[in-house]
Each structure stands twice: as structure tokens, then as C-alpha cells.
Design a protein around this motif. Structure first.
Motif, PDB file in Angstrom:
ATOM      1  N   GLU A 149       0.808  -1.214   0.000  1.00 15.11           N
ATOM      2  CA  GLU A 149       0.000   0.000   0.000  1.00 15.11           C
ATOM      3  C   GLU A 149       0.843   1.266   0.000  1.00 15.11           C
ATOM      4  N   ARG A 150       1.949   1.290   0.734  1.00  7.19           N
ATOM      5  CA  ARG A 150       2.797   2.476   0.802  1.00  7.19           C
ATOM      6  C   ARG A 150       4.085   2.318  -0.006  1.00  7.19           C
ATOM      7  N   GLU A 151       4.161   1.317  -0.876  1.00  8.21           N
ATOM      8  CA  GLU A 151       5.338   1.114  -1.715  1.00  8.21           C
ATOM      9  C   GLU A 151       5.509   2.320  -2.648  1.00  8.21           C
ATOM     10  N   PRO A 152       6.639   3.029  -2.560  1.00 10.89           N
ATOM     11  CA  PRO A 152       6.801   4.243  -3.376  1.00 10.89           C
ATOM     12  C   PRO A 152       7.265   3.972  -4.800  1.00 10.89           C
ATOM     13  N   ARG A 153       7.774   2.778  -5.054  1.00  8.66           N
ATOM     14  CA  ARG A 153       8.284   2.471  -6.389  1.00  8.66           C
ATOM     15  C   ARG A 153       7.168   1.995  -7.316  1.00  8.66           C
ATOM     16  N   THR A 154       7.356   2.173  -8.622  1.00 10.96           N
ATOM     17  CA  THR A 154       6.434   1.603  -9.603  1.00 10.96           C
ATOM     18  C   THR A 154       6.443   0.085  -9.453  1.00 10.96           C
ATOM     19  N   MET A 155       5.270  -0.515  -9.527  1.00  8.87           N
ATOM     20  CA  MET A 155       5.137  -1.964  -9.327  1.00  8.87           C
ATOM     21  C   MET A 155       4.692  -2.649 -10.617  1.00  8.87           C
ATOM     22  N   VAL A 156       5.281  -3.804 -10.913  1.00  8.54           N
ATOM     23  CA  VAL A 156       4.914  -4.586 -12.091  1.00  8.54           C
ATOM     24  C   VAL A 156       4.439  -5.959 -11.636  1.00  8.54           C
ATOM     25  N   PHE A 157       3.270  -6.374 -12.147  1.00  8.99           N
ATOM     26  CA  PHE A 157       2.704  -7.678 -11.832  1.00  8.99           C
ATOM     27  C   PHE A 157       2.397  -8.427 -13.122  1.00  8.99           C
ATOM     28  N   PHE A 158       2.369  -9.755 -13.048  1.00  7.69           N
ATOM     29  CA  PHE A 158       1.801 -10.587 -14.098  1.00  7.69           C
ATOM     30  C   PHE A 158       0.418 -11.024 -13.629  1.00  7.69           C
ATOM     31  N   GLU A 159      -0.510 -11.200 -14.570  1.00  3.97           N
ATOM     32  CA  GLU A 159      -1.840 -11.678 -14.205  1.00  3.97           C
ATOM     33  C   GLU A 159      -2.479 -12.415 -15.369  1.00  3.97           C
ATOM     34  N   SER A 160      -3.323 -13.368 -15.043  1.00  4.08           N
ATOM     35  CA  SER A 160      -4.107 -14.082 -16.045  1.00  4.08           C
ATOM     36  C   SER A 160      -5.219 -13.175 -16.552  1.00  4.08           C
ATOM     37  N   PRO A 161      -5.541 -13.217 -17.849  1.00  4.62           N
ATOM     38  CA  PRO A 161      -6.659 -12.399 -18.346  1.00  4.62           C
ATOM     39  C   PRO A 161      -7.979 -12.757 -17.676  1.00  4.62           C
ATOM     40  N   ASN A 162      -8.119 -14.018 -17.248  1.00  2.00           N
ATOM     41  CA  ASN A 162      -9.368 -14.451 -16.609  1.00  2.00           C
ATOM     42  C   ASN A 162      -9.555 -13.849 -15.220  1.00  2.00           C
ATOM     43  N   ARG A 163      -8.467 -13.431 -14.585  1.00  2.00           N
ATOM     44  CA  ARG A 163      -8.558 -12.867 -13.232  1.00  2.00           C
ATOM     45  C   ARG A 163      -8.280 -11.369 -13.207  1.00  2.00           C
ATOM     46  N   LEU A 164      -8.081 -10.770 -14.381  1.00  4.66           N
ATOM     47  CA  LEU A 164      -7.661  -9.367 -14.435  1.00  4.66           C
ATOM     48  C   LEU A 164      -8.676  -8.437 -13.785  1.00  4.66           C
ATOM     49  N   ALA A 165      -9.954  -8.595 -14.113  1.00  2.00           N
ATOM     50  CA  ALA A 165     -10.971  -7.693 -13.569  1.00  2.00           C
ATOM     51  C   ALA A 165     -11.028  -7.784 -12.052  1.00  2.00           C
ATOM     52  N   ASP A 166     -10.987  -8.999 -11.515  1.00  2.00           N
ATOM     53  CA  ASP A 166     -11.009  -9.178 -10.058  1.00  2.00           C
ATOM     54  C   ASP A 166      -9.767  -8.557  -9.422  1.00  2.00           C
ATOM     55  N   ALA A 167      -8.611  -8.748 -10.062  1.00  2.00           N
ATOM     56  CA  ALA A 167      -7.366  -8.205  -9.512  1.00  2.00           C
ATOM     57  C   ALA A 167      -7.406  -6.677  -9.485  1.00  2.00           C
ATOM     58  N   LEU A 168      -7.898  -6.068 -10.548  1.00  5.12           N
ATOM     59  CA  LEU A 168      -7.956  -4.607 -10.602  1.00  5.12           C
ATOM     60  C   LEU A 168      -8.977  -4.058  -9.605  1.00  5.12           C
ATOM     61  N   THR A 169     -10.072  -4.793  -9.400  1.00  6.18           N
ATOM     62  CA  THR A 169     -11.059  -4.379  -8.404  1.00  6.18           C
ATOM     63  C   THR A 169     -10.445  -4.404  -7.008  1.00  6.18           C
ATOM     64  N   ASP A 170      -9.700  -5.464  -6.695  1.00  2.54           N
ATOM     65  CA  ASP A 170      -9.032  -5.557  -5.399  1.00  2.54           C
ATOM     66  C   ASP A 170      -7.962  -4.478  -5.260  1.00  2.54           C
ATOM     67  N   LEU A 171      -7.248  -4.212  -6.348  1.00  2.96           N
ATOM     68  CA  LEU A 171      -6.225  -3.165  -6.330  1.00  2.96           C
ATOM     69  C   LEU A 171      -6.859  -1.816  -5.998  1.00  2.96           C
ATOM     70  N   ALA A 172      -7.994  -1.519  -6.642  1.00  2.00           N
ATOM     71  CA  ALA A 172      -8.680  -0.254  -6.382  1.00  2.00           C
ATOM     72  C   ALA A 172      -9.164  -0.170  -4.939  1.00  2.00           C
ATOM     73  N   THR A 173      -9.604  -1.304  -4.398  1.00  2.00           N
ATOM     74  CA  THR A 173     -10.105  -1.336  -3.025  1.00  2.00           C
ATOM     75  C   THR A 173      -9.004  -0.991  -2.027  1.00  2.00           C
ATOM     76  N   VAL A 174      -7.819  -1.543  -2.232  1.00  2.00           N
ATOM     77  CA  VAL A 174      -6.735  -1.391  -1.257  1.00  2.00           C
ATOM     78  C   VAL A 174      -5.859  -0.173  -1.555  1.00  2.00           C
ATOM     79  N   LEU A 175      -5.450  -0.012  -2.797  1.00  2.00           N
ATOM     80  CA  LEU A 175      -4.515   1.060  -3.143  1.00  2.00           C
ATOM     81  C   LEU A 175      -5.224   2.359  -3.515  1.00  2.00           C
ATOM     82  N   GLY A 176      -6.534   2.291  -3.696  1.00  3.86           N
ATOM     83  CA  GLY A 176      -7.286   3.496  -4.009  1.00  3.86           C
ATOM     84  C   GLY A 176      -7.792   3.508  -5.436  1.00  3.86           C
TER      85      GLY A 176
END
Length: 274
Positions: A149-176
Motif C-alpha cells: 500500500e505504501r510502496e513508493p516504487r512503480t510496481m509490475v505484476f503478471f496476471e491471467s486475463p481471466n482474473r484481471l478484472a477481479d485483480a484490478l477491483t481488489d487493487l482499487a479497493t486497497v490502493l485506491g
């Protein structure tokens, strides 16, 4: 020796002259998927047909010792299906075993989805962290985002296309919901795309379905301006979210410039019964 060789992540024209020369002369190749490697050889017009040995996540541990001994006698080339071996692909355990056995290890550099996505993203590239594939389970994924949450560096992740929407929703929930995000897909291929926006915007976009190989690039957290008391309060808030005190103090110190030791000791004192 053991030779780690990067292969194209999409466009075969990205194969280096060194890779083509290496594969044209190789006698033994350890490959993540021998079928993919055979297709690569044909695609590059290489007539050489080296011995192909499967090396993947399910057999790497048991095969590493014998492959190290083989590398002691001859050059052993290690290939993943795409990109650099060992980076979210098989090979790490083999490299460790080779180093421990005193077998030389070298590398043929080349394409990497991580740095290619980072360069394309338009987000800061001076400092970044690669976090690999996000966890499949939502609870573990949310915890991963909380730790960053407070990581100041740019972050790179790999993700499956089937889970992308869920991952981005969770990202928005936690990171804003307003955190800047770039979804990069199909790098170096015909349908390459970099979709830029906020976490909330891209979560809504991904809900319609996305295809291809996916990288998610996320802007780091903005630096917090804080005095020591507010910094200690932020440490305690992270601890209440499940962080270890030591990790929470390090995270807030990185984000604010406050002393890690001061934050740790202040938070420790605040937790003691009065």
C-alpha cells in the motif's frame, strides 16, 4: 557451463544474433516446454536439432542435480517458453544448484516482459519492483496489495486475463480507486495494447473481458508528509491491518523519510500498557 538464454516474448524478430548462433550449435537444451522450443527452432529457421530435456515447475527440483552434472561436462542451454528463464519461469533452482556445485553460469540477454511493460507504461522507471504473478485467491491477493500500500516504487505484476478484472477491483479497493495503472497486453505482438487510467477505470474496462498475456504496471504511492507522531499512528494502522511491526515501520519510513528506528520504537512504546 549453464547458459540462460532469453527468448522472444512474441515477435520472433526479437531473437538476438547470439541466441540464434547458440541454438544453431547447441547439443543439449533444457526447455520449459519442448514443443514450444521445437516450434521456436523451426520459426527461427534453425536446422540444428539438439537434445531437448523438459524442465518445468513440476520436475525442476528432482532434475536439477543431474542437469548440473550434465552442465559440468558440456554446455547446457536453459530456455523458458518466452523471456528470461528464472523470472516467473523455471530455472531458479537449477541456477542455485549449479552455483553451489561450482558450475559456471552465464546468460544470453534478451526480451523481458517486465522491463518492456515498464518502459511502455509511461510511469516512473527510475525505481521499480517486480512482484510476479498475483495470488489466485482473493484473500491472499488483498493481503499482497495491503503489504504494498505504501510502496513508493512503480510496481509490475503478471496476471491471467481471466482474473484481471477481479485483480484490478481488489487493487482499487486497497490502493485506491484513483491510483494510476497501466494494463499492458500482448507485448511485441500484433494486438499489443497499453491501456492507461485509474484503478477504478481499468477495473470497469476489464469487466468486459480481456484476452492475451497481461502485465499490470502500478504507480507507486505518493510520499507522505508527516511528523513523527502521525508517522507512528500510520505504523500502528498498518499493524492493525496485519503487518509485522518491523515491516510497517520500514514501509512508513520509506514513504515519509522519517527514521525507521524512531517509528519502530515509538510504535512499540505506544502499544505497551500504560
Amino acid at each position: 557451463m549453464l547458459i540462460l538464454a532469453a527468448t522472444p516474448i512474441g515477435n520472433l524478430k526479437d531473437a538476438s544474433l547470439r541466441l540464434i548462433e547458440l541454438l544453431s550449435e547447441a547439443t543439449v537444451v533444457a526447455a520449459e516446454d519442448t514443443r514450444v522450443t521445437a516450434k521456436l527452432l523451426r520459426g527461427l529457421g534453425i536446422e540444428n536439432r539438439p537434445r531437448l530435456i523438459p524442465l518445468h515447475e513440476h520436475n525442476e527440483r528432482e532434475k536439477s542435480a543431474s542437469l548440473v552434472e550434465l552442465a559440468r561436462e558440456t554446455d547446457l542451454v536453459l530456455l523458458s517458453d518466452a523471456g528470461m528463464p528464472t523470472v516467473s519461469d523455471p530455472g531458479y533452482q537449477l541456477v542455485v544448484a549449479a552455483v553451489e556445485a561450482g558450475v559456471d553460469v552465464t546468460v544470453i540477454p534478451g526480451p523481458s516482459a517486465v522491463v518492456t511493460a515498464l518502459a511502455l507504461s509511461g510511469l516512473p522507471t527510475d525505481r521499480f519492483t517486480f512482484e510476479g504473478f498475483l495470488p489466485r485467491k482473493q484473500g491472499e491477493r488483498l493481503q499482497t496489495f495491503r503489504m504494498l500500500e505504501r510502496e513508493p516504487r512503480t510496481m509490475v505484476f503478471f496476471e491471467s486475463p481471466n482474473r484481471l478484472a477481479d485483480a484490478l477491483t481488489d487493487l482499487a479497493t486497497v490502493l485506491g480507486a484513483e491510483r494510476r495503472v497501466v494494463v499492458v497486453r500482448e507485448l511485441t505482438k500484433m494486438f499489443e495494447e497499453a491501456r492507461r487510467g485509474t484503478a477504478a477505470e481499468l477495473a470497469a474496462w476489464a469487466a468486459g473481458g480481456v484476452k492475451g498475456e497481461i502485465c499490470i504496471v502500478v504507480a507507486g504511492a505518493e510520499a507522505l508528509v508527516a511528523d513523527l507522531p502521525s508517522g507512528i499512528a500510520q505504523v500502528l494502522e498498518l499493524v492493525s491491518d496485519g503487518y509485522r511491526l518491523k515491516d510497517a515501520a520500514a514501509s512508513i519510513a520509506e514513504a515519509t523519510g522519517l527514521g525507521k528506528r524512531d517509528l519502530y520504537e515509538g510504535a512499540l512504546a505506544a502499544r505497551r500498557p500504560s
